[in-house]
Design a protein around this motif. Sequence first.
Motif, short mmCIF file in Angstrom:
data_model
loop_
_atom_site.label_atom_id
_atom_site.label_comp_id
_atom_site.label_asym_id
_atom_site.label_seq_id
_atom_site.Cartn_x
_atom_site.Cartn_y
_atom_site.Cartn_z
N GLY A 87 -11.22 5.53 -5.70
CA GLY A 87 -10.24 4.97 -6.49
C GLY A 87 -8.96 5.20 -5.90
O GLY A 87 -8.13 5.24 -6.32
N ASP A 102 -19.45 1.74 2.69
CA ASP A 102 -19.07 1.93 2.33
C ASP A 102 -20.53 3.42 1.47
O ASP A 102 -21.60 2.61 2.07
CB ASP A 102 -18.94 1.55 0.68
CG ASP A 102 -17.78 2.18 -0.33
OD1 ASP A 102 -17.13 3.37 -0.30
OD2 ASP A 102 -17.78 1.27 -1.12
N SER A 137 -9.53 -0.67 -0.74
CA SER A 137 -8.28 -1.79 0.08
C SER A 137 -7.60 -1.07 1.16
O SER A 137 -7.33 -2.59 1.75
CB SER A 137 -7.48 -1.03 -1.26
OG SER A 137 -7.38 -1.31 -1.90
N GLY A 173 -8.22 4.46 -2.52
CA GLY A 173 -7.57 3.02 -1.55
C GLY A 173 -8.73 3.55 -0.58
O GLY A 173 -7.93 2.45 0.83
N TYR A 180 -2.77 11.09 -5.41
CA TYR A 180 -1.56 10.74 -5.49
C TYR A 180 -0.45 11.63 -5.95
O TYR A 180 -0.72 12.07 -7.09
CB TYR A 180 -1.91 9.39 -5.87
CG TYR A 180 -1.77 7.90 -5.11
CD1 TYR A 180 -3.01 7.98 -4.29
CD2 TYR A 180 -1.11 7.41 -3.74
CE1 TYR A 180 -4.22 7.96 -3.65
CE2 TYR A 180 -1.74 6.44 -3.06
CZ TYR A 180 -3.26 6.39 -2.85
OH TYR A 180 -4.04 5.37 -1.78
N PHE A 189 0.72 -1.06 0.35
CA PHE A 189 0.09 -0.27 0.03
C PHE A 189 1.22 1.14 -0.18
O PHE A 189 1.23 1.46 1.00
CB PHE A 189 -1.03 0.22 1.49
CG PHE A 189 -2.40 0.99 1.25
CD1 PHE A 189 -3.19 0.89 0.28
CD2 PHE A 189 -1.69 2.75 1.78
CE1 PHE A 189 -4.23 1.73 0.80
CE2 PHE A 189 -2.63 3.25 1.60
CZ PHE A 189 -4.37 2.92 1.06
N ILE A 226 3.34 2.24 -7.51
CA ILE A 226 2.73 1.64 -7.40
C ILE A 226 2.45 0.71 -9.22
O ILE A 226 2.53 -0.51 -9.46
CB ILE A 226 0.74 2.16 -7.56
CG1 ILE A 226 1.01 2.60 -5.91
CG2 ILE A 226 -0.20 1.82 -7.76
CD1 ILE A 226 0.05 3.67 -5.89
N ASN A 234 -4.47 2.84 -13.02
CA ASN A 234 -3.97 0.67 -13.61
C ASN A 234 -4.76 0.72 -14.66
O ASN A 234 -4.47 -0.52 -15.12
CB ASN A 234 -4.61 -0.35 -12.15
CG ASN A 234 -3.91 -0.33 -10.87
OD1 ASN A 234 -3.19 -0.11 -11.33
ND2 ASN A 234 -4.66 -0.39 -9.88
N1 LIG Z 1 -2.12 2.64 -1.39
C1 LIG Z 1 -2.29 2.33 -2.89
N2 LIG Z 1 -1.32 1.08 -2.95
C2 LIG Z 1 -1.64 0.14 -4.54
N3 LIG Z 1 -2.36 0.59 -4.64
C3 LIG Z 1 -3.80 0.94 -4.57
C4 LIG Z 1 -3.85 2.10 -3.59
N4 LIG Z 1 -4.38 2.38 -4.04
C5 LIG Z 1 -6.00 2.62 -4.33
N5 LIG Z 1 -4.88 1.60 -5.01
C6 LIG Z 1 -5.17 0.45 -6.49
O1 LIG Z 1 -6.32 1.29 -6.48
C7 LIG Z 1 -7.76 0.50 -7.05
C8 LIG Z 1 -8.62 1.18 -6.21
O2 LIG Z 1 -9.07 1.62 -5.06
P1 LIG Z 1 -9.79 1.03 -4.28
O3 LIG Z 1 -10.95 0.07 -4.85
O4 LIG Z 1 -9.61 1.00 -2.57
O5 LIG Z 1 -10.66 2.45 -4.05
P2 LIG Z 1 -12.09 3.52 -2.81
O6 LIG Z 1 -10.72 4.51 -2.59
O7 LIG Z 1 -12.16 2.45 -2.24
O8 LIG Z 1 -12.62 3.94 -4.48
P3 LIG Z 1 -14.26 4.12 -4.15
O9 LIG Z 1 -14.42 5.55 -3.51
O10 LIG Z 1 -14.60 3.91 -5.83
O11 LIG Z 1 -14.90 2.99 -3.37
C9 LIG Z 1 -6.97 -1.21 -6.23
O12 LIG Z 1 -7.61 -2.54 -6.74
C10 LIG Z 1 -5.84 -0.64 -6.19
O13 LIG Z 1 -5.09 -1.68 -6.76
#
Ligand SMILES: Nc1ncnc2c1ncn2[C@@H]1O[C@H](COP(=O)(O)OP(=O)(O)OP(=O)(O)O)[C@@H](O)[C@H]1O
Length: 327
Positions: free
Chosen positions: A63, A111, A68, A65, A182, A29, A190, A222
Amino acid sequence: MTERVVSGDLNSVDREQEAQLRPQNFSEFIGQNKVIDNIDLMVKSALMRKSAMDHVLLSGPPGLGKTSLAMLIAKALGSELHLVSGPAIEKKGDIAAVLTNLKPRDVLFIDEIHRMHITVEEILYSAMEDFRLDILIGQGASARTMQIDLAPFTLIGATTRSGLLSNPLRDRFMAHLNFDFYEPKMLAKILFNNSLKMGIDLSENAKMQIAQRSRGTPRIANRILRRVRDFALVNHSKTIELKEVEAALSLLDIDSLGLDSMDRKILTVMKHYYQGGPVGIEALAATLGEDKQTIEEVYEPYLLKEGLLLRTPRGRALSEKAINHIL
Ligand SMILES: Nc1ncnc2c1ncn2[C@@H]1O[C@H](COP(=O)(O)OP(=O)(O)OP(=O)(O)O)[C@@H](O)[C@H]1O
Ligand SMILES: [Mg+2]
């Protein structure tokens, strides 16, 4: 609906492929150091106390994280994670069922917690504070409250709009952690990790170019990486170089600032219909035929962060930078 490559929002293709690229432990992360430092402390303390971790609110654009991180927290605590979407819980009975199913120290992830129904939200107040469910049974004179004890649990709330949370709910979270966009350097890390996971060879320039054009959002980085991989595969390129990235970005209609067609449409409408603003968000949404909330949650944060859009007391206005960027 067409896929919006630059949107941080999740579509079904992402959902499948995201599972593969999700960080599996804290070392994967990347970034968000302030958030991680807080979480690290809270997780360690909970483990030492052998009790549930304090409730935490994660906020920030799509998006970045949040989901995650919630998964990593549950894993670090050795607890089961229960994932629900705020607006999908419609009745008191639904949330009661979720809460009574929790085992001691489980993690409940809600969420879009800012879009929860108020009747459902009210059930959470005593659940969060006293691990107790207060339920009103019957009506009128014969009505009485029944109390059910819950297992001590941790609530992790995620929201793209923490400002829309009611005060009673907000106050029940011990920690409020905000995710920032970021920096390209972090996105590059990443991208490097994920290129290894996907078994593709990415040149340094190619990596930096994707990082700079991903709107500060790992999900978008990604998504671009996967498109670039497809492009390279079909064109039989072994290493992904800058020219493959450029070609893919141009196919995806992502410009030099990382903006896609919808971002540019917003800026173009403001420049040509509203002489650069200021314009109220309602008027802008109506002209664009887009939902006001979507503009505020998905498109606007990055445009504001990049100083393309400005917030004034009379509405949104374009900056010099935006006026020069848009033809
Ligand atoms: N800090 C991080 N390091 C590595 N990969 C990350 C990181 N943050 C997010 N990602 C990547 O980005 C993708 C999206 O992150 P995530 O689903 O956690 O976002 P979210 O904030 O929950 O979005 P939403 O608000 O749409 O639910 C993850 O599947 C992961 O691959
Ligand atoms: Mg999420």
